[in-house]
Motif scaffolding. Structure first.
Motif, PDB file in Angstrom:
ATOM      1  N   CYS A  40       0.856  -1.180   0.000  1.00 48.97           N
ATOM      2  CA  CYS A  40       0.000   0.000   0.000  1.00 48.97           C
ATOM      3  C   CYS A  40       0.898   1.238   0.000  1.00 48.97           C
ATOM      4  O   CYS A  40       1.879   1.301   0.737  1.00 48.97           O
ATOM      5  CB  CYS A  40      -0.899   0.001   1.231  1.00 48.97           C
ATOM      6  SG  CYS A  40      -1.754   1.568   1.474  1.00 48.97           S
ATOM      7  N   HIS A  42       0.163   4.066   1.093  1.00 43.55           N
ATOM      8  CA  HIS A  42      -0.090   4.911   2.266  1.00 43.55           C
ATOM      9  C   HIS A  42       0.544   4.316   3.519  1.00 43.55           C
ATOM     10  O   HIS A  42       1.297   4.980   4.220  1.00 43.55           O
ATOM     11  CB  HIS A  42      -1.597   5.093   2.479  1.00 43.55           C
ATOM     12  CG  HIS A  42      -2.286   5.636   1.273  1.00 43.55           C
ATOM     13  ND1 HIS A  42      -2.166   6.942   0.865  1.00 43.55           N
ATOM     14  CD2 HIS A  42      -3.085   5.033   0.347  1.00 43.55           C
ATOM     15  CE1 HIS A  42      -2.871   7.129  -0.228  1.00 43.55           C
ATOM     16  NE2 HIS A  42      -3.427   5.980  -0.573  1.00 43.55           N
ATOM     17  N   CYS A  43       0.226   3.032   3.788  1.00 46.05           N
ATOM     18  CA  CYS A  43       0.679   2.448   5.055  1.00 46.05           C
ATOM     19  C   CYS A  43       1.795   1.417   4.866  1.00 46.05           C
ATOM     20  O   CYS A  43       2.280   0.851   5.843  1.00 46.05           O
ATOM     21  CB  CYS A  43      -0.492   1.799   5.789  1.00 46.05           C
ATOM     22  SG  CYS A  43      -1.191   0.379   4.911  1.00 46.05           S
ATOM     23  N   CYS A  65      -7.584   0.765   0.803  1.00 43.08           N
ATOM     24  CA  CYS A  65      -6.689  -0.219   1.389  1.00 43.08           C
ATOM     25  C   CYS A  65      -7.396  -0.909   2.551  1.00 43.08           C
ATOM     26  O   CYS A  65      -8.068  -0.253   3.344  1.00 43.08           O
ATOM     27  CB  CYS A  65      -5.415   0.483   1.875  1.00 43.08           C
ATOM     28  SG  CYS A  65      -4.393  -0.545   2.939  1.00 43.08           S
ATOM     29  N   CYS A  68      -5.468   0.541   6.041  1.00 42.88           N
ATOM     30  CA  CYS A  68      -5.480   1.942   6.479  1.00 42.88           C
ATOM     31  C   CYS A  68      -6.604   2.746   5.839  1.00 42.88           C
ATOM     32  O   CYS A  68      -6.745   3.934   6.130  1.00 42.88           O
ATOM     33  CB  CYS A  68      -4.137   2.601   6.163  1.00 42.88           C
ATOM     34  SG  CYS A  68      -3.867   2.854   4.399  1.00 42.88           S
TER      35      CYS A  68
HETATM   36 ZN   LIG Z   1      -2.813   1.083   3.442  1.00 42.01          ZN
END
Ligand SMILES: [Zn+2]
Length: 273
Positions: A40, A42-43, A65, A68
């Motif tokens: 991912c 983002h996370c 996701c 997150c």
């Molecule tokens: Zn994520």
């Protein structure tokens, strides 16, 4: 059977598209495209295989996701769908033929380059240089692909003719853009053509031969000017990546180039007599 293979090409295209997404993100960042597995953005959590199924996971997870809830760009869906659609169209046009298998890596490379060039204004050599070699090798192994549009000539395709035709196509493509760059630099007093574009058109030339490469130049210049003028009026933008238009022109040439050139030659002959 046709429906079965059609569905198979579409699914295969979506899987290749999914891999292209990884390459589009990682190649310009000089990260490995093989390891680690999908993460991912983002996370950084690992994305399990069941969350990484083209289209289906995207819809099931509602673009988010699992860990997150970060939003996944719809770009991923677009690239998967585009690749799947082009693979299916190639199958419908060519059937299961050597041409079908030769054009698959070409269009995959073109999709990859298009989105990297859009995002970063670069065309990576790690795609174009092996692409040039692959085009020459495949044209030597299957020379018919190079004389597809030359079938009005009586000369039969040999390994040697396929090889030379491909090398000549790569040379015509590369040299034309190189020359455009040199002249453009003289006139505009700035860089108008990147070295990446030169290698990209050489790669296209190696696969398509010089006739379809000439058509690709014409089509991409036309599409690029139309979009360029619109962009300039709307945003005052004067620099646009040229790679996506070359790719678009090449894909157009793969599908309709032969028909266009034959129509043109018939017209020319009728006009001349
Ligand atoms: Zn994520």
């Amino acid at each position: 059977m046709t429906i079965f293979i059609g569905v198979a090409s579409f699914i295969f295209g979506s899987v290749v598209g999914s891999f292209l997404n990884v390459c589009i993100y990682r190649l310009p960042r000089e990260e490995s495209i093989l390891t680690p597995g999908s993460r991912c953005q983002h996370c950084s959590k690992h994305i399990a295989w069941y969350d990484n199924i083209p289209f289906i996971s995207f819809i099931m997870l509602r673009r988010r996701c699992r860990h997150c809830q970060g939003i996944i760009s719809s770009r991923y869906f677009l690239v998967e769908f585009l690749t799947a659609g082009i693979f299916l169209s190639l199958f419908l046009k060519l059937g299961v033929s050597p041409e079908f298998f030769i054009y698959l890596p070409l269009v995959s490379g073109l999709i990859l380059i298009t989105f990297i060039d859009f995002d970063h204004w670069i065309i990576p050599d790690v795609v174009t240089l092996p692409g040039i070699i692959l085009g020459i090798v495949l044209s030597t192994l299957h020379p018919e692909i190079q004389r597809e549009i030359l079938h009005f000539s009586a000369v039969s395709a040999t390994r040697l003719s396929g090889f030379f035709s491909s090398v000549f196509g790569a040379f015509v493509g590369g040299f034309f853009l190189y020359l455009t760059g040199v002249i453009g630099r003289k006139i505009a007093k700035k860089e108008v053509m990147g070295g990446g574009d030169v290698k990209l058109l050489a790669m296209i030339g190696a696969f398509l031969g010089w006739q379809l490469t000439a058509l690709t130049i014409f089509l991409s210049a036309f599409a690029g000017s139309v979009v360029g003028i619109i962009a300039k009026i709307r945003k005052g933008e004067s620099y646009l990546p040229y790679g996506p238009y070359l790719a678009l022109g090449a894909v157009f040439s793969v599908f309709w180039g032969k028909a266009i050139i034959e129509w043109y030659i018939r017209h020319l002959l009728r006009g001349g007599s």
